[in-house]
Every structure is written in C-alpha cells, then in structure tokens.
Design an enzyme around this catalytic site. Structure first.
Site, PDB file in Angstrom:
ATOM      1  N   LEU A  65       0.838  -1.208   0.000  1.00  0.00           N
ATOM      2  CA  LEU A  65       0.000   0.000   0.000  1.00  0.00           C
ATOM      3  C   LEU A  65       0.872   1.257   0.000  1.00  0.00           C
ATOM      4  O   LEU A  65       2.060   1.198   0.323  1.00  0.00           O
ATOM      5  CB  LEU A  65      -0.897  -0.037   1.238  1.00  0.00           C
ATOM      6  CG  LEU A  65      -1.871  -1.239   1.255  1.00  0.00           C
ATOM      7  CD1 LEU A  65      -2.452  -1.466   2.646  1.00  0.00           C
ATOM      8  CD2 LEU A  65      -2.982  -1.037   0.229  1.00  0.00           C
ATOM      9  N   PRO A  66       0.274   2.397  -0.352  1.00  0.00           N
ATOM     10  CA  PRO A  66       1.100   3.602  -0.524  1.00  0.00           C
ATOM     11  C   PRO A  66       1.781   4.129   0.745  1.00  0.00           C
ATOM     12  O   PRO A  66       2.966   4.429   0.722  1.00  0.00           O
ATOM     13  CB  PRO A  66       0.095   4.641  -1.055  1.00  0.00           C
ATOM     14  CG  PRO A  66      -1.025   3.857  -1.646  1.00  0.00           C
ATOM     15  CD  PRO A  66      -1.112   2.601  -0.834  1.00  0.00           C
ATOM     16  N   THR A  96       6.314   0.537   1.940  1.00  0.00           N
ATOM     17  CA  THR A  96       7.327   1.387   2.581  1.00  0.00           C
ATOM     18  C   THR A  96       6.581   2.459   3.356  1.00  0.00           C
ATOM     19  O   THR A  96       5.982   3.360   2.750  1.00  0.00           O
ATOM     20  CB  THR A  96       8.234   2.050   1.529  1.00  0.00           C
ATOM     21  OG1 THR A  96       8.855   1.025   0.762  1.00  0.00           O
ATOM     22  CG2 THR A  96       9.296   2.900   2.202  1.00  0.00           C
ATOM     23  N   LYS A 171      15.278  -0.117   5.573  1.00  0.00           N
ATOM     24  CA  LYS A 171      14.976   0.519   4.276  1.00  0.00           C
ATOM     25  C   LYS A 171      15.312   2.017   4.335  1.00  0.00           C
ATOM     26  O   LYS A 171      15.880   2.577   3.395  1.00  0.00           O
ATOM     27  CB  LYS A 171      13.493   0.293   3.961  1.00  0.00           C
ATOM     28  CG  LYS A 171      12.935   1.123   2.842  1.00  0.00           C
ATOM     29  CD  LYS A 171      12.830   0.382   1.541  1.00  0.00           C
ATOM     30  CE  LYS A 171      12.304   1.321   0.459  1.00  0.00           C
ATOM     31  NZ  LYS A 171      12.347   0.798  -0.861  1.00  0.00           N
ATOM     32  N   LYS A 246       9.819  10.788  -0.859  1.00  0.00           N
ATOM     33  CA  LYS A 246       8.984  10.093   0.143  1.00  0.00           C
ATOM     34  C   LYS A 246       9.878   9.315   1.118  1.00  0.00           C
ATOM     35  O   LYS A 246       9.728   9.425   2.337  1.00  0.00           O
ATOM     36  CB  LYS A 246       8.023   9.122  -0.561  1.00  0.00           C
ATOM     37  CG  LYS A 246       7.247   8.250   0.418  1.00  0.00           C
ATOM     38  CD  LYS A 246       6.567   7.036  -0.201  1.00  0.00           C
ATOM     39  CE  LYS A 246       6.108   6.101   0.914  1.00  0.00           C
ATOM     40  NZ  LYS A 246       5.511   4.854   0.465  1.00  0.00           N
TER      41      LYS A 246
HETATM   42  P1  NAD Z   1       0.806   2.387  -6.248  1.00  0.00           P
HETATM   43  O1  NAD Z   1       0.223   3.713  -5.834  1.00  0.00           O
HETATM   44  O2  NAD Z   1       1.055   2.097  -7.682  1.00  0.00           O
HETATM   45  O3  NAD Z   1      -0.138   1.205  -5.676  1.00  0.00           O
HETATM   46  C1  NAD Z   1      -0.792   1.220  -4.434  1.00  0.00           C
HETATM   47  C2  NAD Z   1      -2.112   0.455  -4.607  1.00  0.00           C
HETATM   48  O4  NAD Z   1      -2.764   0.344  -3.336  1.00  0.00           O
HETATM   49  C3  NAD Z   1      -3.100   1.173  -5.542  1.00  0.00           C
HETATM   50  O5  NAD Z   1      -3.493   0.295  -6.577  1.00  0.00           O
HETATM   51  C4  NAD Z   1      -4.265   1.537  -4.609  1.00  0.00           C
HETATM   52  O6  NAD Z   1      -5.534   1.512  -5.263  1.00  0.00           O
HETATM   53  C5  NAD Z   1      -4.152   0.448  -3.555  1.00  0.00           C
HETATM   54  N1  NAD Z   1      -4.825   0.770  -2.300  1.00  0.00           N
HETATM   55  C6  NAD Z   1      -4.727   1.897  -1.546  1.00  0.00           C
HETATM   56  N2  NAD Z   1      -5.509   1.782  -0.436  1.00  0.00           N
HETATM   57  C7  NAD Z   1      -6.088   0.550  -0.489  1.00  0.00           C
HETATM   58  C8  NAD Z   1      -6.990  -0.158   0.353  1.00  0.00           C
HETATM   59  N3  NAD Z   1      -7.460   0.384   1.478  1.00  0.00           N
HETATM   60  N4  NAD Z   1      -7.384  -1.388  -0.013  1.00  0.00           N
HETATM   61  C9  NAD Z   1      -6.932  -1.953  -1.166  1.00  0.00           C
HETATM   62  N5  NAD Z   1      -6.069  -1.325  -2.019  1.00  0.00           N
HETATM   63  C10 NAD Z   1      -5.666  -0.090  -1.672  1.00  0.00           C
HETATM   64  O7  NAD Z   1       2.146   2.248  -5.396  1.00  0.00           O
HETATM   65  P2  NAD Z   1       3.401   1.277  -5.709  1.00  0.00           P
HETATM   66  O8  NAD Z   1       4.365   1.981  -6.598  1.00  0.00           O
HETATM   67  O9  NAD Z   1       2.882  -0.072  -6.040  1.00  0.00           O
HETATM   68  O10 NAD Z   1       4.092   1.266  -4.270  1.00  0.00           O
HETATM   69  C11 NAD Z   1       3.543   0.520  -3.182  1.00  0.00           C
HETATM   70  C12 NAD Z   1       4.482   0.626  -2.012  1.00  0.00           C
HETATM   71  O11 NAD Z   1       5.768   0.108  -2.399  1.00  0.00           O
HETATM   72  C13 NAD Z   1       4.724   2.049  -1.524  1.00  0.00           C
HETATM   73  O12 NAD Z   1       4.794   2.042  -0.127  1.00  0.00           O
HETATM   74  C14 NAD Z   1       6.064   2.417  -2.171  1.00  0.00           C
HETATM   75  O13 NAD Z   1       6.774   3.386  -1.444  1.00  0.00           O
HETATM   76  C15 NAD Z   1       6.781   1.080  -2.156  1.00  0.00           C
HETATM   77  N6  NAD Z   1       7.833   0.920  -3.170  1.00  0.00           N
HETATM   78  C16 NAD Z   1       7.621   1.331  -4.447  1.00  0.00           C
HETATM   79  C17 NAD Z   1       8.636   1.162  -5.401  1.00  0.00           C
HETATM   80  C18 NAD Z   1       8.430   1.602  -6.832  1.00  0.00           C
HETATM   81  O14 NAD Z   1       9.423   1.641  -7.577  1.00  0.00           O
HETATM   82  N7  NAD Z   1       7.212   1.901  -7.269  1.00  0.00           N
HETATM   83  C19 NAD Z   1       9.855   0.572  -5.032  1.00  0.00           C
HETATM   84  C20 NAD Z   1      10.026   0.121  -3.716  1.00  0.00           C
HETATM   85  C21 NAD Z   1       8.993   0.310  -2.797  1.00  0.00           C
END
Ligand code: NAD
Length: 294
Positions: A65-66, A96, A171, A246
């Site tokens: 999740l975000p 994260t 992290k 972030k």
């Molecule tokens: P994203 O915004 O693409 O995806 C998050 C998903 O969570 C969305 O599809 C959203 O609809 C869903 N969501 C939010 N609240 C919800 C709920 N209550 N129930 C069900 N679904 C819900 O984000 P991402 O890029 O996939 O990143 C996710 C996590 O991973 C973050 O914490 C980010 O910091 C971490 N991260 C991302 C990357 C990257 O390169 N994108 C790398 C390492 C870590």
C-alpha cells in the site's frame, strides 16, 4: 503451497501478486481500483470485493500500500483486519511506511496472537516483475521462518533485520545512503567534467579506486557513460524523484525519533526536494545531476 490474500495491486503489488500465482500459490486479491483486480483475474487470481472477503480462508496476507495511513486503515481499529483474522494467519506488509506505524500494527497483531512482519522491499517495478526483490523484515523469528515460503516467490534476498519496525528502519537507512552517494557521485563527475575529464574515464578511475559505489557500478548518473542507466535514456525511471523524496521523509522521521544528527541526510533531502519542486518528480532520481549542473 499456500493460500494468500494480496491487498494493493499497484505498480509493485500487481507484478508481485502475479509472481505468487506463478509460484503456484492460491491467490485472492483486492484493490480499490477494479481495473487492477481485473488484470490479476486474467492472470489467475480470485477477486474479492473487500479486504475482509479477500482474507477469508487465507494462510497469509500480503499488503503493498502507498503509506502508513493506508496500512493503519486496513489493519487497525474495530473494522480492521486484525480484529477479524484467525491467529494462525501470517501477515506481511511490504509497503514502505513510517516505522512508527509498522511498530503499532506489529504490536496490535502480537496482542491478537497474529504473526506480523513489516517487509519493505528494495528494487523497483522491474525487480517486482522479475521476482528479484530484496525484502527487509521486521518481526519475530517464527514469523520470519513462515514468511519465507511466500517471500521467496517474489524476491531473491530475504533479510531478518530485527523486531517490528526494523524492516522499515533498514529501508530508511539504505535509501538515505543511496540518496547521499548518488549526490556525491554526481558532484564528483560534474567536477571532473568541468575540469576537462571524460566522465566515462573518470568513472573507470573511481570504480578502480576508493570512490567505488553502487551508483557508479550500475546506475551512472552521467548521460552516455552507461547505456543501461536511466541517465542514458533521458532519465526515464527507474526510481522516481517523488519516491526518493517520500523515502527521505521517512528516513528523517526515523532519525528525529532516535535523536540522530544526520546532517548529510537532511542536506540530501533538501536538494532532492528542490529538484522535485522544479518539475522533476516523475523523472529518475539520478537526474539530480542536472540540478547540480544548473
Ligand atoms: P501504487 O500507488 O502504484 O499502488 C498502491 C495500490 O494500493 C493502488 O493500486 C491503490 O488503489 C491500492 N490501495 C490503496 N488503499 C487501499 C486499500 N485500502 N485497499 C486496497 N487497495 C488499496 O504504489 P506502488 O508503486 O505499487 O508502491 C507501493 C508501495 O511500495 C509504496 O509504499 C512504495 O513506497 C513502495 N515501493 C515502491 C517502489 C516503486 O518503484 N514503485 C519501489 C520500492 C517500494
């Protein structure tokens, strides 16, 4: 194999859930965005209409999740999942988020007899798709052992960092160091270039000397030096400036909570934030070289 409920199918969660299906786990998914669920349905997942429906009968719950408020919303409170899960379930939050929220959810899970780990990842969307993520886990040793069955379906390097919250701290430490050594690498290359050195030659010299680091090895920020690096592809991410900002915010919160004087981290945060405010949030973080050039 295991029955897994997967919550949060964004840029990272979508490919991670697909890898669990490929590893023969029985996966039920939920995301607030129906299109994200539909994509996983075509890949072989069952789709639930709520988080509670998704976890019914699951042995493992994985969330991606975000931010902390989303994780707290899903797990805590009367309506949160922890109040409804059976104590045999293992919960892995790979988001994260701030270490304080991970600790809070971990303590609430422990009070309910549920094994919980914060398990944030290193590696971006490409590593999520390739199943080569690194996981940094915080929780007890029993839960870590159980978690491996599922985490090995999504990643290659799986570390037990310590108790609840330790994954988020690891992290935060790693990404703060990444932010700093990328800036240092940019400064060194720009200084060399302005004094007539070829950045490719200077990179070779520093790679064979004590300045060697990951940014030089696999992610050279100077355009044209390394064909595969985002710098040679107009700084298309890669790892976006928005995500680095972030992560630096989370690292600064850890430093403040533990009274660490992290002057370098704070300076890096200020520089990336300035670069972000100049319209570079969606570009790769190594584009911070342009900030130094200007
Ligand atoms: P994203 O915004 O693409 O995806 C998050 C998903 O969570 C969305 O599809 C959203 O609809 C869903 N969501 C939010 N609240 C919800 C709920 N209550 N129930 C069900 N679904 C819900 O984000 P991402 O890029 O996939 O990143 C996710 C996590 O991973 C973050 O914490 C980010 O910091 C971490 N991260 C991302 C990357 C990257 O390169 N994108 C790398 C390492 C870590």
């Amino acid at each position: 194999m295991a029955t897994v409920a997967f919550i949060g199918l964004g840029n990272m969660g979508g490919p991670m859930a697909k890898n669990l299906i490929a590893a023969n786990h029985q996966v039920t998914v939920f995301d607030l965005v129906p299109q994200a669920c539909a994509e996983l349905e075509s890949a072989g997942a069952a789709v639930a209409s709520s988080t509670k429906e998704a976890v019914a009968g699951a042995q493992y719950v994985v969330s991606m999740l975000p931010a902390g408020k989303h994780v707290a919303g899903v797990y805590l409170g009367e309506d949160g999942l922890l109040a409804h899960l059976n104590s045999s379930v293992t919960v892995l939050d790979c988001s994260t988020i701030d270490a304080a929220t991970s600790r809070e959810v971990g303590q609430a899970a422990a009070a309910a007899g549920i094994g919980f780990m914060d398990a944030p990842v290193s590696g971006g969307v490409a590593a999520a798709a390739a199943g080569t993520l690194a996981f940094m886990c915080g929780g007890d040793a029993d839960t870590f052992e159980k978690a491996k069955l599922v985490l090995t379906g999504m990643g290659k390097n799986i570390f037990h960092a310590g108790p609840h919250g330790a994954g988020q701290v690891a992290k935060g430490c790693n990404n703060m160091l990444l932010a700093i050594h990328m800036l240092g690498t940019c400064e060194a290359l720009e200084m060399g270039a302005r004094n007539g050195l070829d950045p490719a030659v200077l990179s070779e010299i520093m790679l064979a000397s004590s300045g060697r680091n990951w940014s030089l090895e696999v992610y050279n920020p100077y355009p044209g030096v390394m064909e595969t690096a985002p710098a040679s592809n107009d700084y298309k991410p890669g790892f976006m400036v928005d995500l680095m900002v972030k992560d630096l915010g989370l690292a600064m919160a850890i430093a403040d909570d533990s009274d660490v004087d992290n002057a370098m981290g704070k300076l890096a945060q200020a520089i990336y934030e300035k670069h972000q405010s100049q319209g570079n949030g969606q570009r790769d973080f190594s584009s911070v070289l342009e900030h130094l050039k200007n």
